[in-house]
Scaffold this active site. Sequence first.
Site, mmCIF file in Angstrom:
data_model
loop_
_atom_site.group_PDB
_atom_site.id
_atom_site.type_symbol
_atom_site.label_atom_id
_atom_site.label_comp_id
_atom_site.label_asym_id
_atom_site.label_seq_id
_atom_site.Cartn_x
_atom_site.Cartn_y
_atom_site.Cartn_z
ATOM 1 N N ARG A 7 34.567 10.911 -11.024
ATOM 2 C CA ARG A 7 33.205 10.993 -11.562
ATOM 3 C C ARG A 7 32.883 9.764 -12.418
ATOM 4 O O ARG A 7 33.733 8.921 -12.666
ATOM 5 C CB ARG A 7 33.066 12.289 -12.357
ATOM 6 C CG ARG A 7 33.099 13.523 -11.447
ATOM 7 C CD ARG A 7 33.205 14.791 -12.233
ATOM 8 N NE ARG A 7 32.188 14.859 -13.288
ATOM 9 C CZ ARG A 7 32.286 15.631 -14.362
ATOM 10 N NH1 ARG A 7 33.351 16.399 -14.541
ATOM 11 N NH2 ARG A 7 31.323 15.634 -15.266
ATOM 12 N N ALA B 94 56.821 21.997 -19.314
ATOM 13 C CA ALA B 94 55.913 22.713 -18.416
ATOM 14 C C ALA B 94 55.311 23.911 -19.137
ATOM 15 O O ALA B 94 55.976 24.583 -19.921
ATOM 16 C CB ALA B 94 56.675 23.171 -17.176
ATOM 17 N N LEU C 222 0.837 -1.197 0.000
ATOM 18 C CA LEU C 222 0.000 0.000 0.000
ATOM 19 C C LEU C 222 0.875 1.251 0.000
ATOM 20 O O LEU C 222 1.699 1.450 0.886
ATOM 21 C CB LEU C 222 -0.906 0.006 1.228
ATOM 22 C CG LEU C 222 -1.816 -1.217 1.376
ATOM 23 C CD1 LEU C 222 -2.765 -1.034 2.553
ATOM 24 C CD2 LEU C 222 -2.608 -1.464 0.096
ATOM 25 N N ALA C 223 0.684 2.057 -1.023
ATOM 26 C CA ALA C 223 1.564 3.219 -1.181
ATOM 27 C C ALA C 223 0.829 4.387 -1.826
ATOM 28 O O ALA C 223 1.412 5.190 -2.549
ATOM 29 C CB ALA C 223 2.775 2.831 -2.034
ATOM 30 N N TYR D 160 42.842 17.997 -14.049
ATOM 31 C CA TYR D 160 41.576 17.487 -14.567
ATOM 32 C C TYR D 160 41.848 16.540 -15.733
ATOM 33 O O TYR D 160 42.466 16.924 -16.737
ATOM 34 C CB TYR D 160 40.674 18.637 -15.058
ATOM 35 C CG TYR D 160 39.450 18.106 -15.775
ATOM 36 C CD1 TYR D 160 38.515 17.315 -15.104
ATOM 37 C CD2 TYR D 160 39.243 18.344 -17.134
ATOM 38 C CE1 TYR D 160 37.416 16.781 -15.758
ATOM 39 C CE2 TYR D 160 38.138 17.820 -17.802
ATOM 40 C CZ TYR D 160 37.231 17.045 -17.106
ATOM 41 O OH TYR D 160 36.151 16.514 -17.742
ATOM 42 N N ASP E 48 5.385 2.231 3.952
ATOM 43 C CA ASP E 48 6.075 3.158 4.861
ATOM 44 C C ASP E 48 6.736 2.455 6.046
ATOM 45 O O ASP E 48 6.999 3.062 7.068
ATOM 46 C CB ASP E 48 5.109 4.247 5.347
ATOM 47 C CG ASP E 48 3.916 3.682 6.106
ATOM 48 O OD1 ASP E 48 3.811 2.450 6.236
ATOM 49 O OD2 ASP E 48 3.085 4.492 6.580
ATOM 50 N N GLN F 244 -5.203 3.765 -7.071
ATOM 51 C CA GLN F 244 -6.312 4.143 -6.187
ATOM 52 C C GLN F 244 -6.503 5.656 -6.343
ATOM 53 O O GLN F 244 -5.733 6.453 -5.810
ATOM 54 C CB GLN F 244 -5.981 3.788 -4.728
ATOM 55 C CG GLN F 244 -7.153 4.041 -3.797
ATOM 56 C CD GLN F 244 -6.766 3.971 -2.319
ATOM 57 O OE1 GLN F 244 -5.625 4.209 -1.937
ATOM 58 N NE2 GLN F 244 -7.736 3.651 -1.473
ATOM 59 N N ARG G 292 1.556 14.270 7.268
ATOM 60 C CA ARG G 292 2.409 14.678 8.386
ATOM 61 C C ARG G 292 3.899 14.758 8.029
ATOM 62 O O ARG G 292 4.698 15.244 8.814
ATOM 63 C CB ARG G 292 2.213 13.708 9.561
ATOM 64 C CG ARG G 292 0.932 13.982 10.347
ATOM 65 C CD ARG G 292 0.606 12.843 11.290
ATOM 66 N NE ARG G 292 0.170 11.648 10.568
ATOM 67 C CZ ARG G 292 -0.017 10.467 11.145
ATOM 68 N NH1 ARG G 292 0.235 10.301 12.434
ATOM 69 N NH2 ARG G 292 -0.436 9.429 10.427
ATOM 70 N N ASN H 203 53.323 10.099 -15.764
ATOM 71 C CA ASN H 203 53.402 11.059 -14.676
ATOM 72 C C ASN H 203 52.771 12.383 -15.102
ATOM 73 O O ASN H 203 53.176 12.970 -16.108
ATOM 74 C CB ASN H 203 54.867 11.279 -14.287
ATOM 75 C CG ASN H 203 54.956 12.083 -13.002
ATOM 76 O OD1 ASN H 203 54.894 11.538 -11.910
ATOM 77 N ND2 ASN H 203 55.058 13.391 -13.140
#
Length: 453
Positions: free
Chosen positions: A333, A423, A10-11, A366, A103, A74, A17, A377
């Site tokens: 991610r 670099a 039943l849901a 990243y 619940d 329902q 509340r 490296n």
Amino acid sequence: MNNNLKVIILAAGQGTRMKSKVPKVLHKVLDKTMLDYVIDASLKAGAKDICCVVGHKSMLVKKMIGDRVKYALQKEQLGTGHAVKQAEDFIGDEGSVMVLCGDTPLVKAETIEKIASYHAECGNGATVVSFVKDEPFGYGRIIRDENGGFLKIVEQKDGSESELAVKEVNSGVYVFEAKALKKALSELNCGNAQGEYYLTDVPELIVKDGGKAGVFTADDEMEFLGVNSKLDLSVVTKALVKRINEKHMLNGVTITNPENTYIGQDVVIEADTLILPGTVLEGKTSIGTDCVIGPNTQIVSSEIKDGVNIKMSVLMNCRVDNYTTVGPFAYLRPGANVGEHVRIGDFVEIKNSNIDDGTKVSHLTYVGDSDVGKNVNFGCGTVTANYDGVNKYRTTINDNAFIGCNTNLVAPVTVGEGAVTAAGSTINKDVPAHALSIARKRQVNIDDWTDKK
Ligand code: UD1
Ligand code: CA
């Protein structure tokens, strides 16, 4: 296992509340909705078919829960009996049907199995699951005859003083014989204090019709604690955290502070792994042996192999192989596939990339949409520029390459095996194997410049 069991959950209620726009059964306990727990427990108990009765925001409930269950609608919430009646087609004419509430997320598969077997052994037409509660207010009371047999259930709002003094309450869980249930549902009326069609009247009707009703008294009331408010939600969450963490500790996992470690029900952890405080493990995550996870780490639906150390980091839908270290403050991610003995250091983000064994991405880097070979490296501050605003492209870095600090790799681009980028270079053309690529302006020194100024 009862492979013949049908389950109705039943849901349909709103859950006023909860004071929320989200339907009650979709509120989460740890990483799953309340309704998911009830469905998972039913499936684990061997339920062959599950039907959720939905009503309030039914489209949203269906979208969140998906097609692993059937649904009955329902339209108006006219009571628990009316709710079950909406699943009449699902009930059919044979076998037994269990009714659960959406619940009560703490209900266990073992308990569902026990209730179903008890029902079958007793040859009942209806079995009501009860428990004893010192503060029974709000629950339906189980009224027994002088021999202790089941007589009826009386709701809080309908009970007499002597009936309300009873401390044995209705858990809201039942098993019925399909035929008897359908007949009783057709006889229900709403002549009660709430003007609702009560499911609680069904067992009594089944008895009137010559069937047998019995009570299964459960010993752990927490399993049937129905969540009605956010306060109840926190009580249930706390109980579930305790239940799950105790299971892992008894399996040989060390958890420094089980009260602030949150592990989802479907997470698997091998013995001799240490989980430090503030760790949140969610979804279908698996963690091998001899790992150190945390402090303050969140891992969602990821595969972590053995001997991995992850510190103050966030990992989602990724894979980390043996003896790799991650963090502090790394973000892996979806699609990050990290090999063995890799080092992912501080302020490093990896997305949709393969990082092969022995590679070091130590700081401020990243790596997105990339295929990185072995023992590469990365200097500090490397960026794969994978997105031109419209399309995404891949970067390939072959084994033993050395990426200098502050290199920008503008994809699509390939750095050959053992090649070096100087670099500060912005690399937008392929670098052959073993080459040195310098892509920056030459330095100019102007003598005595500050004196003249
Ligand atoms: C119900 C029982 C009570 C029992 C208690 C256990 C009835 C009449 N009473 O009371 O004896 O002690 O559960 O928690 O059954 N629902 C629908 N459609 C509706 C009404 C309810 O789907 O029209 C669903 C709700 O969403 C909820 C469940 O049924 O999941 C129980 O409904 P609720 O209103 O909470 O019943 P209680 O008053 O708690
Ligand atoms: Ca309730």
